[in-house]
Design an enzyme around this catalytic site. Structure first.
Site, PDB file in Angstrom:
ATOM      1  N   MET A  74      39.455  48.618  32.512  1.00 32.75           N
ATOM      2  CA  MET A  74      39.409  47.246  32.003  1.00 32.75           C
ATOM      3  C   MET A  74      40.790  46.586  31.890  1.00 32.75           C
ATOM      4  SD  MET A  74      36.220  46.923  31.838  1.00 32.75           S
ATOM      5  CE  MET A  74      35.932  45.415  30.922  1.00 32.75           C
ATOM      6  N   HIS A 121      31.918  46.505  40.306  1.00 34.68           N
ATOM      7  CA  HIS A 121      31.811  45.353  39.413  1.00 34.68           C
ATOM      8  C   HIS A 121      30.328  45.050  39.195  1.00 34.68           C
ATOM      9  CE1 HIS A 121      32.855  41.602  37.478  1.00 34.68           C
ATOM     10  NE2 HIS A 121      31.919  41.020  38.197  1.00 34.68           N
ATOM     11  N   THR A 159      41.795  43.529  45.682  1.00 36.45           N
ATOM     12  CA  THR A 159      42.895  42.702  46.170  1.00 36.45           C
ATOM     13  C   THR A 159      43.516  42.003  44.960  1.00 36.45           C
ATOM     14  OG1 THR A 159      41.344  40.902  46.552  1.00 36.45           O
ATOM     15  CG2 THR A 159      41.857  42.306  48.445  1.00 36.45           C
TER      16      THR A 159
HETATM   17  C1  GRF Z   1      30.172  49.418  34.495  1.00 38.80           C
HETATM   18  O1  GRF Z   1      29.144  48.486  34.319  1.00 38.80           O
HETATM   19  C2  GRF Z   1      31.103  48.954  35.585  1.00 38.80           C
HETATM   20  O2  GRF Z   1      30.468  48.279  36.621  1.00 38.80           O
HETATM   21  C3  GRF Z   1      31.983  48.012  34.838  1.00 38.80           C
HETATM   22  O3  GRF Z   1      32.193  48.600  33.586  1.00 38.80           O
HETATM   23  C4  GRF Z   1      31.099  49.451  33.289  1.00 38.80           C
HETATM   24  C5  GRF Z   1      31.657  50.827  33.064  1.00 38.80           C
HETATM   25  O4  GRF Z   1      30.708  51.730  32.609  1.00 38.80           O
HETATM   26  N1  GRF Z   1      33.188  47.742  35.600  1.00 38.80           N
HETATM   27  P1  GRF Z   1      31.034  53.288  32.592  1.00 38.80           P
HETATM   28  O5  GRF Z   1      32.308  53.486  31.804  1.00 38.80           O
HETATM   29  O6  GRF Z   1      31.172  53.753  34.009  1.00 38.80           O
HETATM   30  O7  GRF Z   1      29.871  53.908  31.899  1.00 38.80           O
END
Ligand code: GRF
Length: 205
Positions: A83, A102, A134
């Site tokens: 994140m 995503h 990107t």
């Molecule tokens: C998932 O929905 C992913 O697509 C997003 O963040 C969430 C992460 O979940 N980028 P996890 O940590 O893999 O359980």
């Protein structure tokens, strides 16, 4: 030469990647108590924590992160619920070998809170996308997508859970394609060599 996975949280995508037998040489988190670290440790996969909040600038954080990644000389760096927004410099360093999952059907709904936003927009379908990273957030060439129906009575939570089932199938498959050398980028679009479905349409409720 394998994959380094970057996480920030619970690590369910990481778990699906490990379950699928993708060779993961390390898991790195920017959050010290991310649940995914325990998942990796249980499997004997080396883990490291590089906490962004300990660094004065984004660049300093990314330099430490890159240092940790490069110790493993990975073929591929996979963001799995990581994140942090990455600078163009970091993205360029791993150009062509940095991928993300995503939770939306990109280019629809880049950014956060995608499930609530899909509901608010009255979307009929929603889903997830695996893409090359990107410099522009959530905009790189799409490797694979899976979509699910939005159902009457859905909440952000029920919709997220339906999408997550697809994430867990899609991401390991896309990583395998990369490791098998099947991905070709032509005119900014990703093609998979051979007979592989890049678009999955699920009607499972
Ligand atoms: C998932 O929905 C992913 O697509 C997003 O963040 C969430 C992460 O979940 N980028 P996890 O940590 O893999 O359980």
């Amino acid at each position: 030469m394998s994959v380094v996975v970057l996480i920030s949280g619970r690590g369910s995508n990481l778990q699906s990647i490990l379950d699928a037998g993708i060779p993961v040489s390390a898991v790195i988190s920017n959050v010290a108590d991310a649940g995914g670290l325990a998942i990796a440790a249980r499997r004997g996969v080396p883990t490291a924590v590089v906490e962004h909040r300990r660094f004065p600038t984004r660049e300093a954080f990314e330099a430490a992160l890159a240092n940790e990644i490069d110790r493993h000389a990975p073929r591929l760096v996979a963001l799995a619920g990581f994140m942090r927004v990455l600078t163009p410099g970091f993205v360029a360093r791993y150009a062509g070998r940095l991928v993300n999952i995503h939770p939306s059907l990109l280019p629809e709904l880049p950014g956060l809170d995608t499930h609530a936003r899909a509901l608010a927009a009255g979307a009929r379908r929603h889903g997830c996308t695996v893409h090359f990273v990107t410099a522009q957030l959530d905009h790189g060439p799409v490797i694979a997508q899976a979509s699910v129906p939005v159902l009457p009575g859905d909440t952000a939570q029920t919709l997220a859970a339906r999408v997550l089932v697809q994430e867990h199938a899609l991401y390991p498959r896309a990583l395998r394609w990369f490791l098998d050398g099947l991905l070709v980028i032509e005119d900014g679009k990703v093609r998979v060599k051979g007979d592989h479905a890049q678009v999955v349409v699920s009607d499972r409720a």
